[in-house]
Design a protein around this motif. Structure first.
Motif, PDB file in Angstrom:
ATOM      1  N   ALA A 153     -14.786  47.305 -87.483  1.00 10.57           N
ATOM      2  CA  ALA A 153     -14.860  45.910 -87.267  1.00 10.57           C
ATOM      3  C   ALA A 153     -16.396  44.883 -87.626  1.00 10.57           C
ATOM      4  O   ALA A 153     -16.134  44.035 -88.190  1.00 10.57           O
ATOM      5  N   SER A 154     -17.220  46.227 -86.930  1.00  6.17           N
ATOM      6  CA  SER A 154     -18.447  45.705 -87.549  1.00  6.17           C
ATOM      7  C   SER A 154     -18.494  44.711 -89.010  1.00  6.17           C
ATOM      8  O   SER A 154     -19.279  44.111 -88.823  1.00  6.17           O
ATOM      9  N   ARG A 155     -18.751  45.909 -89.552  1.00  2.78           N
ATOM     10  CA  ARG A 155     -18.470  45.589 -90.809  1.00  2.78           C
ATOM     11  C   ARG A 155     -17.830  44.686 -91.880  1.00  2.78           C
ATOM     12  O   ARG A 155     -18.408  43.881 -92.685  1.00  2.78           O
ATOM     13  N   LEU A 156     -16.691  44.230 -91.063  1.00  2.00           N
ATOM     14  CA  LEU A 156     -15.609  43.574 -91.594  1.00  2.00           C
ATOM     15  C   LEU A 156     -16.670  42.298 -91.296  1.00  2.00           C
ATOM     16  O   LEU A 156     -16.143  41.129 -91.874  1.00  2.00           O
ATOM     17  N   GLN A 157     -16.661  41.902 -90.099  1.00  2.00           N
ATOM     18  CA  GLN A 157     -17.571  41.023 -89.206  1.00  2.00           C
ATOM     19  C   GLN A 157     -18.257  40.410 -90.351  1.00  2.00           C
ATOM     20  O   GLN A 157     -19.298  39.127 -90.777  1.00  2.00           O
ATOM     21  N   GLN A 158     -19.707  41.196 -90.433  1.00  2.00           N
ATOM     22  CA  GLN A 158     -20.192  40.339 -91.707  1.00  2.00           C
ATOM     23  C   GLN A 158     -19.754  40.651 -93.344  1.00  2.00           C
ATOM     24  O   GLN A 158     -20.253  39.365 -93.666  1.00  2.00           O
ATOM     25  N   ALA A 159     -18.920  41.150 -92.935  1.00  2.00           N
ATOM     26  CA  ALA A 159     -18.359  40.868 -94.307  1.00  2.00           C
ATOM     27  C   ALA A 159     -17.748  39.633 -94.780  1.00  2.00           C
ATOM     28  O   ALA A 159     -17.793  39.238 -96.063  1.00  2.00           O
ATOM     29  N   PHE A 160     -16.725  39.093 -94.076  1.00  3.94           N
ATOM     30  CA  PHE A 160     -16.207  38.118 -93.492  1.00  3.94           C
ATOM     31  C   PHE A 160     -16.966  37.236 -92.852  1.00  3.94           C
ATOM     32  O   PHE A 160     -15.938  36.939 -91.512  1.00  3.94           O
ATOM     33  N   PRO A 161     -17.535  36.310 -92.654  1.00  3.29           N
ATOM     34  CA  PRO A 161     -18.381  35.836 -91.456  1.00  3.29           C
ATOM     35  C   PRO A 161     -17.135  33.545 -91.771  1.00  3.29           C
ATOM     36  O   PRO A 161     -17.613  33.469 -91.073  1.00  3.29           O
ATOM     37  N   GLU A 162     -16.402  34.384 -92.135  1.00  3.77           N
ATOM     38  CA  GLU A 162     -15.459  32.704 -91.870  1.00  3.77           C
ATOM     39  C   GLU A 162     -14.561  33.345 -90.826  1.00  3.77           C
ATOM     40  O   GLU A 162     -13.755  32.178 -90.738  1.00  3.77           O
ATOM     41  N   VAL A 163     -14.383  33.771 -90.537  1.00  2.40           N
ATOM     42  CA  VAL A 163     -13.157  34.316 -89.552  1.00  2.40           C
ATOM     43  C   VAL A 163     -14.663  35.030 -88.061  1.00  2.40           C
ATOM     44  O   VAL A 163     -15.724  35.523 -88.120  1.00  2.40           O
ATOM     45  N   TRP A 164     -13.764  34.814 -86.663  1.00  2.89           N
ATOM     46  CA  TRP A 164     -14.848  35.677 -85.740  1.00  2.89           C
ATOM     47  C   TRP A 164     -14.352  36.999 -84.841  1.00  2.89           C
ATOM     48  O   TRP A 164     -12.333  36.953 -85.440  1.00  2.89           O
ATOM     49  N   PHE A 165     -14.682  38.183 -84.565  1.00  2.00           N
ATOM     50  CA  PHE A 165     -14.307  39.350 -84.007  1.00  2.00           C
ATOM     51  C   PHE A 165     -14.440  39.117 -82.902  1.00  2.00           C
ATOM     52  O   PHE A 165     -15.705  39.068 -82.557  1.00  2.00           O
ATOM     53  N   LYS A 166     -13.578  39.100 -82.395  1.00  3.18           N
ATOM     54  CA  LYS A 166     -14.046  39.113 -80.429  1.00  3.18           C
ATOM     55  C   LYS A 166     -13.376  39.995 -79.822  1.00  3.18           C
ATOM     56  O   LYS A 166     -11.896  40.286 -80.004  1.00  3.18           O
ATOM     57  N   SER A 167     -14.442  41.004 -78.993  1.00  2.00           N
ATOM     58  CA  SER A 167     -13.817  41.839 -78.508  1.00  2.00           C
ATOM     59  C   SER A 167     -13.624  42.190 -77.667  1.00  2.00           C
ATOM     60  O   SER A 167     -13.908  41.122 -76.905  1.00  2.00           O
ATOM     61  N   MET A 168     -12.560  43.223 -77.100  1.00  2.00           N
ATOM     62  CA  MET A 168     -11.294  42.690 -75.923  1.00  2.00           C
ATOM     63  C   MET A 168     -11.924  43.556 -75.527  1.00  2.00           C
ATOM     64  O   MET A 168     -12.042  45.143 -75.935  1.00  2.00           O
ATOM     65  N   PRO A 169     -11.251  44.321 -74.465  1.00  2.00           N
ATOM     66  CA  PRO A 169     -10.418  45.472 -73.484  1.00  2.00           C
ATOM     67  C   PRO A 169     -10.721  46.374 -73.939  1.00  2.00           C
ATOM     68  O   PRO A 169     -11.190  47.889 -74.302  1.00  2.00           O
ATOM     69  N   THR A 170      -9.969  46.844 -75.036  1.00  6.70           N
ATOM     70  CA  THR A 170      -8.730  47.867 -75.896  1.00  6.70           C
ATOM     71  C   THR A 170      -8.525  47.078 -77.539  1.00  6.70           C
ATOM     72  O   THR A 170      -7.567  47.658 -78.395  1.00  6.70           O
ATOM     73  N   SER A 171      -9.160  46.350 -77.718  1.00  6.80           N
ATOM     74  CA  SER A 171      -8.688  45.570 -78.403  1.00  6.80           C
ATOM     75  C   SER A 171      -9.931  44.472 -79.645  1.00  6.80           C
ATOM     76  O   SER A 171     -11.071  44.365 -79.012  1.00  6.80           O
ATOM     77  N   TYR A 172      -9.508  44.416 -80.667  1.00  5.39           N
ATOM     78  CA  TYR A 172     -10.280  43.228 -81.635  1.00  5.39           C
ATOM     79  C   TYR A 172      -9.394  41.742 -81.901  1.00  5.39           C
ATOM     80  O   TYR A 172      -7.692  42.303 -82.597  1.00  5.39           O
ATOM     81  N   GLU A 173     -10.109  40.828 -81.607  1.00  2.00           N
ATOM     82  CA  GLU A 173      -9.081  39.935 -81.857  1.00  2.00           C
ATOM     83  C   GLU A 173      -9.774  39.143 -82.810  1.00  2.00           C
ATOM     84  O   GLU A 173     -10.855  38.709 -83.206  1.00  2.00           O
ATOM     85  N   VAL A 174      -8.657  38.534 -84.638  1.00  2.00           N
ATOM     86  CA  VAL A 174      -9.961  38.081 -85.004  1.00  2.00           C
ATOM     87  C   VAL A 174      -9.275  37.105 -85.473  1.00  2.00           C
ATOM     88  O   VAL A 174      -8.251  36.706 -85.816  1.00  2.00           O
ATOM     89  N   GLN A 175     -10.232  35.829 -85.310  1.00  2.00           N
ATOM     90  CA  GLN A 175      -9.528  34.410 -85.134  1.00  2.00           C
ATOM     91  C   GLN A 175     -10.557  33.667 -86.383  1.00  2.00           C
ATOM     92  O   GLN A 175     -11.507  34.070 -86.264  1.00  2.00           O
ATOM     93  N   PRO A 176      -9.782  32.795 -86.760  1.00  2.00           N
ATOM     94  CA  PRO A 176     -10.784  31.389 -86.253  1.00  2.00           C
ATOM     95  C   PRO A 176     -12.086  30.887 -85.838  1.00  2.00           C
ATOM     96  O   PRO A 176     -12.268  31.076 -84.953  1.00  2.00           O
TER      97      PRO A 176
END
Length: 260
Positions: A153-176
């Motif tokens: 998740a951390s690597r993909l956030q850096q590779a794709f700054p065009e989206v946001w990775f939101k850390s949730m208690p048991t998941s990651y939401e990938v959002q515009p």
């Protein structure tokens, strides 16, 4: 529950109603596999019956995608707001899609491919594609493998700054990459329907922290806010223990509307 209806009846003494409901944890109990969280027929019928009443608008506002909500409810009869309302369908066929969400779709597809490549099914993750968002569930991943999920998740956030990775208690939401919440979705619905807030009764039910902003929005309009699951603290006006209790309340709302 009759005493509860009596308590909220003054707030409902208006010609129009907007009844908005979250899905998971609110209409449907939370389960380990999101695919198994199905809307019971009794809930579906009660919600649809309420939406059929003149002067009543019903909306389902969910983190789930719009296609999934359309499989749950008849989109020609109720408003469906998927991905926190980044995508909304109206009974007359009108559709709202946030422009930032539209632009993010190609990047979301690329992120999905990378997740599938780096975290195969045997890892234990569950990847949901909501169209204008993704949800990467890691609660079923063995503890020893979870660092891999967080690293990806951390690597993909850096590779794709065009989206946001939101850390949730048991998941990651990938959002515009846009600040958007369910309250803004309801404001969009309110505006599209041309609602007069002085003559509309607002009801909203949700179960999580993401619903608190909507409780505040509804409270500011003199409406009825309901938190399902009875947390330690909430801005909701009413607490209900479980989705089954909300189903009873929705039936009572229908009976109240029929009695007018």
């Amino acid at each position: 529950m009759k005493s509860l209806i009596k308590k909220i009846k003054p707030a409902l003494a208006r010609d129009s109603w907007l009844v908005a409901l979250d899905r998971d944890g609110t209409l449907v109990p939370i389960v380990e596999d999101p695919a198994e969280a199905r809307v019971p027929d009794s809930v579906r019928h009660t919600v649809m019956d309420l939406a059929a009443e003149p002067g009543v608008w019903v909306a389902v506002v969910s983190a789930r995608g719009l296609p999934g909500l359309m499989a749950d409810f008849d989109p020609s009869r109720i408003i469906l707001a998927g991905s926190y309302g980044l995508e909304i369908s109206f009974p007359d066929g009108a559709r709202f899609v946030h422009p930032v969400a539209s632009k993010a779709v190609p990047y979301l597809k690329a992120v999905k491919q990378e997740i599938q490549r780096l975290l195969p099914a045997e890892t234990g993750v569950i990847l949901e594609d909501h169209g204008v968002s993704l949800c990467l569930h890691w609660h079923r991943v063995p503890p020893g493998k979870r660092p891999l999920v967080h690293d990806v998740a951390s690597r993909l956030q850096q590779a794709f700054p065009e989206v946001w990775f939101k850390s949730m208690p048991t998941s990651y939401e990938v959002q515009p990459p846009v600040k958007w919440d369910k309250a803004q979705a309801l404001s969009e619905i309110e505006a599209r329907l041309g609602m007069d807030s002085t003559n509309t009764a607002y009801v909203y039910a949700g179960d999580s922290e993401s619903d608190e902003v909507v409780f505040q929005w509804v409270n500011g309009r003199g409406g009825v806010s309901i938190r399902v699951g009875a947390p330690a603290s909430s801005d909701a006006f009413i607490r209900l223990p479980a989705p089954a209790d909300l189903e009873v309340l929705v039936r009572d709302l229908l009976a109240l509307r029929l009695s007018r």
